[in-house]
Structures are given as structure tokens and as C-alpha cells.
Write a protein that holds these residues in place. Structure first.
Motif, mmCIF file in Angstrom:
data_model
loop_
_atom_site.group_PDB
_atom_site.id
_atom_site.type_symbol
_atom_site.label_atom_id
_atom_site.label_comp_id
_atom_site.label_asym_id
_atom_site.label_seq_id
_atom_site.Cartn_x
_atom_site.Cartn_y
_atom_site.Cartn_z
ATOM 1 N N ILE A 238 -27.928 -25.728 -37.713
ATOM 2 C CA ILE A 238 -28.727 -26.049 -36.528
ATOM 3 C C ILE A 238 -28.943 -24.799 -35.682
ATOM 4 O O ILE A 238 -28.167 -23.851 -35.748
ATOM 5 C CB ILE A 238 -28.103 -27.179 -35.687
ATOM 6 N N LYS A 239 -30.015 -24.841 -34.895
ATOM 7 C CA LYS A 239 -30.367 -23.705 -34.041
ATOM 8 C C LYS A 239 -30.845 -24.216 -32.688
ATOM 9 O O LYS A 239 -31.784 -25.028 -32.636
ATOM 10 C CB LYS A 239 -31.465 -22.869 -34.696
ATOM 11 N N PRO A 240 -30.248 -23.774 -31.600
ATOM 12 C CA PRO A 240 -30.729 -24.207 -30.289
ATOM 13 C C PRO A 240 -32.037 -23.514 -29.910
ATOM 14 O O PRO A 240 -32.213 -22.316 -30.148
ATOM 15 C CB PRO A 240 -29.592 -23.793 -29.339
ATOM 16 N N LEU A 241 -32.953 -24.272 -29.354
ATOM 17 C CA LEU A 241 -34.209 -23.701 -28.863
ATOM 18 C C LEU A 241 -33.936 -22.841 -27.638
ATOM 19 O O LEU A 241 -33.112 -23.189 -26.785
ATOM 20 C CB LEU A 241 -35.180 -24.818 -28.504
ATOM 21 N N LEU A 262 -37.423 -35.260 -28.584
ATOM 22 C CA LEU A 262 -37.327 -33.853 -28.197
ATOM 23 C C LEU A 262 -38.678 -33.309 -27.761
ATOM 24 O O LEU A 262 -38.780 -32.625 -26.731
ATOM 25 C CB LEU A 262 -36.765 -33.027 -29.355
ATOM 26 N N SER A 263 -39.722 -33.608 -28.520
ATOM 27 C CA SER A 263 -41.042 -33.059 -28.179
ATOM 28 C C SER A 263 -41.526 -33.574 -26.826
ATOM 29 O O SER A 263 -42.166 -32.840 -26.067
ATOM 30 C CB SER A 263 -42.054 -33.393 -29.277
ATOM 31 N N GLU A 264 -41.208 -34.833 -26.509
ATOM 32 C CA GLU A 264 -41.611 -35.376 -25.211
ATOM 33 C C GLU A 264 -40.934 -34.633 -24.060
ATOM 34 O O GLU A 264 -41.548 -34.418 -23.004
ATOM 35 C CB GLU A 264 -41.270 -36.867 -25.157
ATOM 36 N N GLU A 265 -39.690 -34.234 -24.248
ATOM 37 C CA GLU A 265 -38.991 -33.470 -23.220
ATOM 38 C C GLU A 265 -39.480 -32.026 -23.173
ATOM 39 O O GLU A 265 -39.569 -31.418 -22.102
ATOM 40 C CB GLU A 265 -37.478 -33.514 -23.469
ATOM 41 N N LEU A 266 -39.803 -31.457 -24.334
ATOM 42 C CA LEU A 266 -40.294 -30.077 -24.363
ATOM 43 C C LEU A 266 -41.625 -29.939 -23.633
ATOM 44 O O LEU A 266 -41.890 -28.919 -22.987
ATOM 45 C CB LEU A 266 -40.442 -29.609 -25.817
ATOM 46 N N ILE A 267 -42.456 -30.953 -23.726
ATOM 47 C CA ILE A 267 -43.751 -30.910 -23.045
ATOM 48 C C ILE A 267 -43.577 -30.780 -21.531
ATOM 49 O O ILE A 267 -44.407 -30.181 -20.833
ATOM 50 C CB ILE A 267 -44.570 -32.182 -23.400
ATOM 51 N N LYS A 268 -42.481 -31.305 -21.023
ATOM 52 C CA LYS A 268 -42.225 -31.256 -19.581
ATOM 53 C C LYS A 268 -41.715 -29.894 -19.111
ATOM 54 O O LYS A 268 -41.724 -29.609 -17.906
ATOM 55 C CB LYS A 268 -41.196 -32.326 -19.204
ATOM 56 N N CYS A 269 -41.251 -29.063 -20.026
ATOM 57 C CA CYS A 269 -40.679 -27.763 -19.644
ATOM 58 C C CYS A 269 -41.753 -26.842 -19.092
ATOM 59 O O CYS A 269 -42.864 -26.754 -19.635
ATOM 60 C CB CYS A 269 -39.997 -27.118 -20.842
ATOM 61 N N ARG A 270 -41.397 -26.105 -18.046
ATOM 62 C CA ARG A 270 -42.358 -25.214 -17.389
ATOM 63 C C ARG A 270 -42.125 -23.750 -17.685
ATOM 64 O O ARG A 270 -42.988 -22.912 -17.426
ATOM 65 C CB ARG A 270 -42.305 -25.449 -15.875
ATOM 66 N N ASN A 271 -40.964 -23.395 -18.201
ATOM 67 C CA ASN A 271 -40.664 -21.988 -18.484
ATOM 68 C C ASN A 271 -39.569 -21.898 -19.534
ATOM 69 O O ASN A 271 -39.000 -22.907 -19.964
ATOM 70 C CB ASN A 271 -40.246 -21.249 -17.197
ATOM 71 N N ASN A 272 -39.254 -20.662 -19.954
ATOM 72 C CA ASN A 272 -38.252 -20.448 -20.993
ATOM 73 C C ASN A 272 -36.867 -20.926 -20.578
ATOM 74 O O ASN A 272 -36.090 -21.407 -21.411
ATOM 75 C CB ASN A 272 -38.187 -18.967 -21.371
ATOM 76 N N ASP A 273 -36.555 -20.795 -19.296
ATOM 77 C CA ASP A 273 -35.234 -21.234 -18.829
ATOM 78 C C ASP A 273 -35.056 -22.736 -19.042
ATOM 79 O O ASP A 273 -33.974 -23.197 -19.428
ATOM 80 C CB ASP A 273 -35.045 -20.893 -17.352
ATOM 81 N N GLU A 274 -36.124 -23.495 -18.793
ATOM 82 C CA GLU A 274 -36.028 -24.936 -18.982
ATOM 83 C C GLU A 274 -35.955 -25.300 -20.466
ATOM 84 O O GLU A 274 -35.253 -26.237 -20.854
ATOM 85 C CB GLU A 274 -37.207 -25.627 -18.299
ATOM 86 N N VAL A 275 -36.679 -24.555 -21.308
ATOM 87 C CA VAL A 275 -36.580 -24.774 -22.752
ATOM 88 C C VAL A 275 -35.163 -24.472 -23.230
ATOM 89 O O VAL A 275 -34.580 -25.229 -24.011
ATOM 90 C CB VAL A 275 -37.593 -23.889 -23.515
ATOM 91 N N LYS A 276 -34.596 -23.389 -22.739
ATOM 92 C CA LYS A 276 -33.242 -23.008 -23.139
ATOM 93 C C LYS A 276 -32.226 -24.062 -22.708
ATOM 94 O O LYS A 276 -31.333 -24.430 -23.485
ATOM 95 C CB LYS A 276 -32.881 -21.652 -22.532
ATOM 96 N N ALA A 277 -32.358 -24.548 -21.494
ATOM 97 C CA ALA A 277 -31.427 -25.580 -21.003
ATOM 98 C C ALA A 277 -31.537 -26.849 -21.844
ATOM 99 O O ALA A 277 -30.523 -27.475 -22.194
ATOM 100 C CB ALA A 277 -31.710 -25.876 -19.538
ATOM 101 N N LEU A 278 -32.767 -27.232 -22.163
ATOM 102 C CA LEU A 278 -32.964 -28.405 -23.006
ATOM 103 C C LEU A 278 -32.405 -28.160 -24.406
ATOM 104 O O LEU A 278 -31.794 -29.047 -25.013
ATOM 105 C CB LEU A 278 -34.454 -28.747 -23.083
ATOM 106 N N GLY A 279 -32.604 -26.942 -24.917
ATOM 107 C CA GLY A 279 -32.084 -26.599 -26.240
ATOM 108 C C GLY A 279 -30.574 -26.731 -26.304
ATOM 109 O O GLY A 279 -30.014 -27.177 -27.319
ATOM 110 N N ILE A 280 -29.892 -26.344 -25.232
ATOM 111 C CA ILE A 280 -28.425 -26.469 -25.185
ATOM 112 C C ILE A 280 -28.017 -27.940 -25.190
ATOM 113 O O ILE A 280 -27.133 -28.348 -25.955
ATOM 114 C CB ILE A 280 -27.866 -25.743 -23.951
#
Length: 317
Positions: A238-241, A262-280
Motif C-alpha cells: 500500500i501507498k499513502p496519497l 476515497l474519490s468522493e473525499e479526494l474531490i473535496k480536497c483543496r490542496n496537497n496538505d489536505e490530500v496528504k492528511a486524507l492519505g494518512i
């Protein structure tokens, strides 16, 4: 202890990682710093990727070009030796068909045997840049199963030039790759599994999967493998986004899908920090469920994701 023995005897889900050698001209200290952050989780083994050489064209006169063969990263043999010496942890260098002749592969096996490294991951490797189909180099291998056969021969003392020597006292233990969502070139999942079974029949002791973000696809993959008689351990990778670019890059390069949740939550992300937090958070959820199912180990692809892997491991291991 070989990885084969470890996977047979270990009762708990282990923590393991895969690292990428540094680019040409950069030292190994960066790798050391990243691995140092993960040693508190006692990785059972460390995989090291390897990469084919590349043809680079440069103009020497008006309209006249020449090509040079360059190696952009150090070989996995050297890195595996350095990591083994520093961390006293089993290292698993990747041995690939891509870009290497049989003799060059044999030379790697000779060096690894001399260094006391007996675990390897056998892979076909990537296509040459700019080509739609995989091409073997002259006197190289076209398929990973042919590389498995070469390792088997080497274990028994049979060299590529036809000469023979004594069989190895500590034979190489090798794993192969598995694709829960199918290898991109396979006609369908069934034929992909047939080829995988052939590699296991040759002697592969375990399977490490391509990354996935939907655990059900891993569970289904394991079930299909068991149904056709593949009994070796199947290790989930596995790999965290960590960034927006991965949202299109990973599906394109690795031919994988993101689950709807996951894709529904990713669409809500506004920047890399939010993607990283969601990935964790997604990685924690994935890892916890996999651990609850008593998988042999959870194998983390750490490239550009060491900090995220560290956060996930703190919550899971």
C-alpha cells in the motif's frame, strides 16, 4: 533467516518498506534519514527498487546526434549492501529483466551471494521509455518467469555460459509481483493469475502486490489465488496519497482505481496538505483492516511518503 523462513514462522503482521535509490550524484544519506524515521517500527525487511539504464541523445554537430547509455540511479546491489550493514535488517533488492542481459543479471547474483544477501524480488521491470511494448535487450529475458528459471539455475550452480559449479549452500529465496487489479498487459485477470501460478511453480516463495486502495480487491485477489492452488504468502503493498498530482498519475501509471468512498473525499480536497492528511487516514484504515485479517506483512511503498508512512505505522503497529 530468509524471507521464506520468516514468513513461515512469523505469527504477527509485520511492517516492511520499499525504498527508491537516490538519483545519480546524490549520496545515500537521504535514504538513511528516511529509514531512520521508520526503524522504531522494526521493519522485517527492506526492499530496494532497481531501474534500467536509459538512452540519452545529444547533439554533437548540426543535425548529428549521438546516444549515451546512462544509469540514473545506483544499482540495488550496492544499496542493499549498505542498508544491510547499517541496519542489520534483511534487504531485498529487485532483480529485473528490463535493460539487463543474462550475464549482467548473473553478475548481480554473484555479487549478492558474495555479500550474503539471499532474498530478492524477481520482476520483468518497466518498458523502455517511448515504446508501447516491452522489449528484451539482446541476450536478455522477455518474461519474469525466464528470470525465475535463471535464478533457479544459479542456485544449482548452472551459469549462463553453460559451465557448472557447486550449488549454492544458501540458495536465493525470491518473490514475484501480483496485481489485484490485473497487470496492464494481461488479457484478463484469469490469464494473469495463470502466469502468476507458473512463477510460483518455478519456485517463488511469496507474492508482493501492486499498490491498491480498495482492500476488497486484495481479499478477492487472495481468494482467486487460493482457488487455483497458489498457496504461498501474498503480501499486500500500500501507498499513502500525498499530493494532487497522484490523483491522475497513479491510476494512469499503475492502472489502478480509487474506490468511490476515497474519490468522493479526494474531490473535496483543496490542496496537497489536505490530500496528504486524507492519505494518512485512508492508509490507517487500510492497514488496520489488513492487520485484522492477519496478512503476513503490510508492505509500504515509501517514495515521497516517508512522513505519512511514519504516521500510519504509529497508529497501527
Amino acid at each position: 533467516m530468509s524471507l521464506r523462513s520468516f514468513l513461515k514462522d512469523n505469527k504477527d503482521t509485520a511492517f516492511s518498506i520499499e525504498i527508491l535509490p537516490p538519483l545519480r550524484g546524490k549520496g545515500i544519506q537521504g535514504i538513511f534519514r528516511n529509514i531512520d524515521k521508520l526503524m522504531e517500527f522494526s521493519p522485517a525487511y527492506i526492499n530496494i527498487t532497481t531501474h534500467r539504464t536509459e538512452q540519452v541523445f545529444r547533439e554533437i554537430e548540426d543535425g548529428i546526434f549521438t546516444s549515451d547509455t546512462i544509469q540514473k540511479r545506483p544499482g540495488s546491489v550496492a544499496v542493499a549492501s549498505a542498508l544491510k550493514g547499517r541496519y542489520k535488517v534483511p534487504t531485498v533488492p529487485h532483480i529485473i529483466c528490463s535493460g539487463f542481459t543474462k550475464q549482467e543479471i548473473e553478475n548481480q547474483l554473484i555479487d549478492l551471494n558474495y555479500l550474503g544477501i539471499e532474498d530478492i524480488l524477481v520482476l520483468r521491470g518497466d518498458r523502455e521509455r517511448g515504446f508501447n511494448q516491452f522489449r528484451a535487450v539482446n541476450k536478455g529475458h522477455l518474461h519474469a518467469i525466464d528470470l525465475c528459471k535463471q535464478v533457479n539455475d544459479f542456485n544449482e550452480g548452472k551459469m549462463t555460459d553453460g559451465t557448472e559449479t557447486d550449488p549454492l549452500s544458501n540458495k536465493f529465496c525470491y518473490g514475484v509481483a501480483g496485481y489485484p487489479e490485473k497487470h496492464e498487459e494481461a488479457m484478463n485477470l484469469e490469464t494473469d493469475l495463470t502466469y502468476l501460478k507458473e512463477k510460483v511453480a518455478q519456485g517463488a516463495s511469496y507474492i508482493i502486490t501492486q499498490m491498491f486502495f480498495d482492500n476488497q480487491k486484495y481479499f478477492d485477489f487472495v481468494r482467486r489465488c487460493r482457488n487455483i492452488g497458489i498457496t504461498v504468502p501474498i503480501i499486500p503493498g500500500i501507498k499513502p496519497l500525498t499530493s494532487f498530482s497522484q490523483l491522475s498519475l497513479l491510476p494512469k501509471v499503475f492502472h489502478i482505481d480509487f474506490p468511490n468512498d476515497l474519490s468522493e473525499e479526494l474531490i473535496k480536497c483543496r490542496n496537497n496538505d489536505e490530500v496528504k492528511a486524507l492519505g494518512i487516514e485512508w492508509g490507517i484504515s487500510q492497514a488496520r483492516e489488513l492487520k485484522e485479517h492477519h496478512v503476513p506483512s503490510i508492505h509500504f511503498y515509501t517514495v515521497n511518503a516517508t512522513a505519512s508512512v511514519q504516521q500510519i505505522a504509529k497508529r497501527v503497529f
